[in-house]
Motif scaffolding. Structure first.
Motif, PDB file in Angstrom:
ATOM      1  N   SER A  36       0.816  -1.219   0.000  1.00 45.09           N
ATOM      2  CA  SER A  36       0.000   0.000   0.000  1.00 45.09           C
ATOM      3  C   SER A  36       0.848   1.267   0.000  1.00 45.09           C
ATOM      4  CB  SER A  36      -0.939   0.003   1.217  1.00 45.09           C
ATOM      5  OG  SER A  36      -0.206   0.112   2.427  1.00 45.09           O
ATOM      6  N   ALA A  37       2.176   1.108   0.143  1.00 42.48           N
ATOM      7  CA  ALA A  37       3.064   2.268   0.072  1.00 42.48           C
ATOM      8  C   ALA A  37       3.267   2.748  -1.366  1.00 42.48           C
ATOM      9  CB  ALA A  37       4.419   1.925   0.692  1.00 42.48           C
ATOM     10  N   PHE A  38       2.819   1.943  -2.343  1.00 40.61           N
ATOM     11  CA  PHE A  38       2.912   2.332  -3.749  1.00 40.61           C
ATOM     12  C   PHE A  38       1.570   2.882  -4.205  1.00 40.61           C
ATOM     13  CE2 PHE A  38       6.164  -0.834  -3.106  1.00 40.61           C
ATOM     14  CZ  PHE A  38       7.243  -0.361  -3.852  1.00 40.61           C
ATOM     15  N   PRO A  39       1.544   4.026  -4.899  1.00 36.40           N
ATOM     16  CA  PRO A  39       0.275   4.582  -5.383  1.00 36.40           C
ATOM     17  C   PRO A  39      -0.419   3.595  -6.318  1.00 36.40           C
ATOM     18  CG  PRO A  39       2.067   6.171  -5.620  1.00 36.40           C
ATOM     19  CD  PRO A  39       2.698   4.867  -5.261  1.00 36.40           C
ATOM     20  N   ALA A  40      -1.689   3.333  -6.048  1.00 34.63           N
ATOM     21  CA  ALA A  40      -2.461   2.391  -6.868  1.00 34.63           C
ATOM     22  C   ALA A  40      -3.559   3.137  -7.610  1.00 34.63           C
ATOM     23  CB  ALA A  40      -3.049   1.293  -5.976  1.00 34.63           C
ATOM     24  N   ASP A  41      -4.106   2.479  -8.624  1.00 31.88           N
ATOM     25  CA  ASP A  41      -5.159   3.092  -9.440  1.00 31.88           C
ATOM     26  C   ASP A  41      -6.427   3.266  -8.624  1.00 31.88           C
ATOM     27  OD1 ASP A  41      -3.488   3.130 -11.599  1.00 31.88           O
ATOM     28  OD2 ASP A  41      -4.160   1.189 -12.368  1.00 31.88           O
ATOM     29  N   PHE A  42      -7.259   4.155  -9.115  1.00 34.66           N
ATOM     30  CA  PHE A  42      -8.553   4.380  -8.479  1.00 34.66           C
ATOM     31  C   PHE A  42      -9.529   3.283  -8.906  1.00 34.66           C
ATOM     32  CE2 PHE A  42      -6.570   8.483  -8.243  1.00 34.66           C
ATOM     33  CZ  PHE A  42      -6.986   8.979  -7.022  1.00 34.66           C
ATOM     34  N   GLY A  43     -10.399   2.899  -8.012  1.00 35.59           N
ATOM     35  CA  GLY A  43     -11.399   1.894  -8.325  1.00 35.59           C
ATOM     36  C   GLY A  43     -12.624   2.501  -8.986  1.00 35.59           C
TER      37      GLY A  43
END
Length: 794
Positions: free
Chosen positions: A648-655
């Motif tokens: 979760s420390a890496f930016p992830a895409d929006f759902g």
């Protein structure tokens, strides 16, 4: 009580009883005093002469300056050496001895050595004690005696014209004479050596080819311990520690610490036989032939080398026994710096329960991880050089006490970041700085591999080593004895390793310092892997391959096996996260994230009769037995959520609902009542302790002063810095739903983000911190009876 070294006798004397220094003489008085004494000895000296107290000697490539009036020079008192000039040309080197002190042949030889090496050469040497009958005047180039009546102007002119007759052999003799008897000459030479040697080992903070980082030298307490041992008469001291623990840095600091006597720093990896190395270097730099026996004789006879300490970095490849014999005979002191495994292999005779000479003579000092004081100094160095500070909680992270890990972190800090004082909308002032996350992240493993294992052949060997380690885990991972014996010290069964690598690779890895033999209580001999982060990196590569090659039906089976093995692999949670983050199949990634998010730790209870074994790096077999009335809740396995925290420390895409994957992870994991935390392996006496508050009606809450100790909180901090609006939304969600544990974690994070260098981010954090503080005041005051209510503080 302090002690200083007497150069002549080599004995300790009480410095509190020494005479106060004499006041410095001015130049006019000096000239008058010296020339008066010269004329007493040589009445025919011309009037146009002047005296110079400093002797400028040329020894091969070295230029040495000796103060002729120094009381410490040669350890002889009541004597001064000066050079007499006429028309700015050196005329005469005078040794002025105290009255009634007899003149010896040694005095004349000493004067000739000085005169022949002076730049330019001095044609005459005068040795006098004020008595004209015993005064000697000799020609420098052949040492022959001169009559005093040849010191008028005509006689001096003839002598000056003959000065070029000095033979090269006389220079050789002069150099040998000085090295054998004059401490000031030796000290000047070795000081330059030390400076050159240490400079060769220095480099930029990010240049790990150099052992010493410029502008990031942490004063080590072990240096003072070694210094104290030598002061008390220790003949041999060994400073040792784990690989890359800063032994070389500490040895360099000892050069400055050993002020009571001369010391020579030698990197034995490039030196071979130490005495031959010293002789060879003297021969090259002084342009004369110095033999190994010359150096040995100077050490044995003492004189100029009295009290010499050799600082030998790494164990010498030859000549060790002879050095130890010289130390035992009080001819020198030895300080060896090496890794702990090398010391263990040298202190005992192979295959026998008998000490070697080194084991018998050596007093050992272990270079441990940074103490609290040393770590505090390291943090100040970072702040002063890079305007960087660790986030609160860094003092609880064992990895940051490792010099090699700390240097990896420090090397990635942007230099010269501006330091600004800012104000919030409410008028609160704060200082901006670069914030350093304290908990090691996924990128640390790859960074360590790039720095310490970049060689192509080494990479291949380490990959095979990681494969053998996983085979050992697969076959023996459930063995309780293996868990206890290898905790914090990863090792592999030698038979498994030999089948996987073969003898040649094992020998190569051993020579490169990657593995070493060790014996265990219950498992027998094993091969210890000395760089856990390199092992973890290559294990993660194997796991990535397994996750990519598994079909859709087997992907979760492979994931569960990885999570199970990650308990045993060093940096197992980071290792699993690194393996997952490399997957480039979005569908497969979504399946893995969903499985990790849906996981729920199953708690258990410790009741009467339960027995648990504490895992520590240094102590084995410590068991706790639970007696009558015990009923303690134990949190479930946090490993899947630790892996998810790192991801979760890496930016992830929006759902589809507009919220990022990170937000969903924070909302789920952030409201868990137990800490999502696993302490790093440490020694028993260094187990970390965390302070918490018991709040009636709510439960146990980690004290905010503890800072960031969970990877999930560090990920929240990073996310708040990237997407402050989402952080604001997460705070609103926590308060609307009254998610107390999430709100507590967010309160800690907000109080830290306030010092961000980005004013937009810090303004959001200030507002969220105030909102959360007011909410928590109301929550606590309504949860506690009025008469026990806490003060109205956020």
């Amino acid at each position: 009580m302090q002690f200083v070294k007497d150069d002549m006798a080599g004995k300790k004397t009480d410095s509190s009883k020494q005479r106060p220094p004499k006041p410095a003489i001015n130049e006019a008085d000096f000239q008058a005093s010296i020339i008066t004494r010269l004329r007493e000895a040589l009445p025919l000296l011309p009037s146009d002469i002047r005296a110079e107290r400093y002797l400028h000697l040329k020894l091969g490539h070295h230029e040495v300056t000796v103060n002729g009036l120094s009381e410490q020079k040669k350890g002889l008192k009541g004597r001064s050496d000066v050079v007499v000039f006429r028309d700015d040309k050196p005329l005469l080197l005078a040794e002025l001895k105290a009255p009634n002190v007899p003149i010896t042949d040694e005095d004349v030889a000493q004067g000739l050595s000085y005169a022949r090496l002076h730049q330019p050469m001095v044609p005459l040497v005068l040795v006098t004690n004020g008595d004209q009958e015993s005064t000697r005047l000799v020609l420098t180039y052949d040492g022959s005696l001169l009559s005093h009546d040849r010191t008028d102007s005509d006689g001096l002119n003839k002598i000056l014209s003959a000065a070029s007759a000095l033979a090269a052999s006389s220079v050789d003799s002069a150099i040998r004479g000085l090295l054998g008897s004059e401490p000031a000459v030796w000290k000047e030479i070795i000081n330059k050596w030390n400076l050159e040697e240490i400079s060769r080992r220095k480099g930029a903070l990010g240049d790990f080819r150099r052992a010493i980082a410029e502008n990031f030298q942490i004063p080590r307490e072990a240096v003072g311990v070694v210094n104290g041992m030598l002061n008390k008469g220790a003949k041999v001291v060994v400073l040792h520690g784990p690989p890359l623990s800063g032994v070389t840095c500490a040895m360099a600091q000892m050069v400055e610490a050993l002020t009571f006597a001369g010391c020579i720093y030698i990197d034995s990896r490039n030196a071979g036989d130490i005495l031959q190395f010293i002789a060879g270097r003297l021969s090259r730099e002084l342009s004369i032939g110095i033999s190994r026996d010359d150096v040995r004789q100077w050490l044995i006879t003492g004189q100029s080398l009295s009290g010499l300490t050799l600082l030998i970095d790494s164990a010498p490849s030859s000549g060790l026994e002879e050095l130890l014999q010289l130390a035992e005979a009080n001819s020198l002191h030895l300080v060896f710096g090496m890794d702990s495994w090398s010391f263990e292999s040298l202190r005992m005779l192979p295959g026998r329960a008998e000490e070697t000479t080194l084991g018998r003579l050596a007093e050992e000092v272990v270079l441990t991880e940074l103490s609290a004081g040393e770590f505090e100094i390291a943090c100040k160095l970072l702040f002063n050089s890079s305007n960087a500070v660790f986030l609160p909680g860094a003092e609880l992270v064992p990895d940051l006490r490792s010099p090699r890990h700390l240097r990896i972190v420090a090397s990635q800090v942007p230099p010269n970041a501006p330091r600004q004082i800012r104000k919030t909308e409410s008028g609160d002032e704060y200082i901006t700085s670069n914030a350093l996350p304290p908990i090691p992240g996924v990128k640390m493993l790859e960074r360590a591999s790039m720095l310490f294992g970049a060689d192509a052949k080494l990479k291949h060997d380490l990959s095979r080593l990681a494969s053998a380690f996983l085979t050992d885990v697969e076959e023996n991972g459930s063995d309780k004895n293996r868990m206890v014996e290898t905790y914090g010290v990863p090792s592999v069964d030698p038979d498994i390793l030999e089948r996987a690598l073969g003898e040649q690779r094992i020998e190569r890895l051993s020579k490169q310092g990657m593995i070493h033999w060790s014996d265990t209580r219950t498992l027998g001999p094993r091969l210890v892997l000395r760089f856990p982060e390199l092992l973890a990196h290559h294990v993660s590569l194997h796991w990535t391959t397994a996750l990519r090659s598994a079909d859709d039906e087997m992907i979760l089976v492979v994931l569960n096996r990885i999570l199970q093995h990650s308990h045993i692999v060093p940096y197992g949670d980071l290792c699993a996260a690194a393996a997952i983050i490399r997957i480039d199949n979005d569908q497969r990634l979504a399946l893995i994230f969903e499985a990790l998010t849906e996981y729920l730790p199953e708690e258990s209870w410790l009741r009467e009769g339960a027995v648990i074994e504490l895992l520590a790096k240094d102590k084995k077999g410590i068991r706790l037995h639970f007696g009558e009335g015990m009923n303690e809740r134990i949190p479930g396995d946090m490993q899947p959520w630790l892996v998810l925290s790192h991801l979760s420390a890496f930016p992830a895409d929006f759902g589809d609902d507009g919220a990022s994957v990170n937000m969903k992870i924070f909302a789920k994991l952030g409201n868990h009542e137990d800490l999502i935390y696993r302490p790093s392996p440490s020694n028993f006496a260094e187990f970390p302790g965390l302070h918490s508050h018991e709040v009636p009606g709510i439960g146990s809450l980690l004290c905010p002063s503890s800072g960031i100790v969970e990877p999930i909180m560090q990920a929240m901090y990073s996310h708040a810095s990237w997407r402050p609006k989402e952080f604001e939304q997460l705070v609103g969600y926590a308060l609307d739903e009254e998610l107390v544990f999430l709100a507590w974690r967010l309160k800690t994070v907000a109080s830290i983000v306030k010092t961000s260098t980005d004013s937009q981010i810090s303004d959001v954090a200030f507002r969220m911190d105030q909102i959360l503080g007011e909410w928590w005041n109301r929550m606590i005051n309504t949860s506690i009876p009025k008469e026990e209510a806490l003060p109205d503080k956020s």
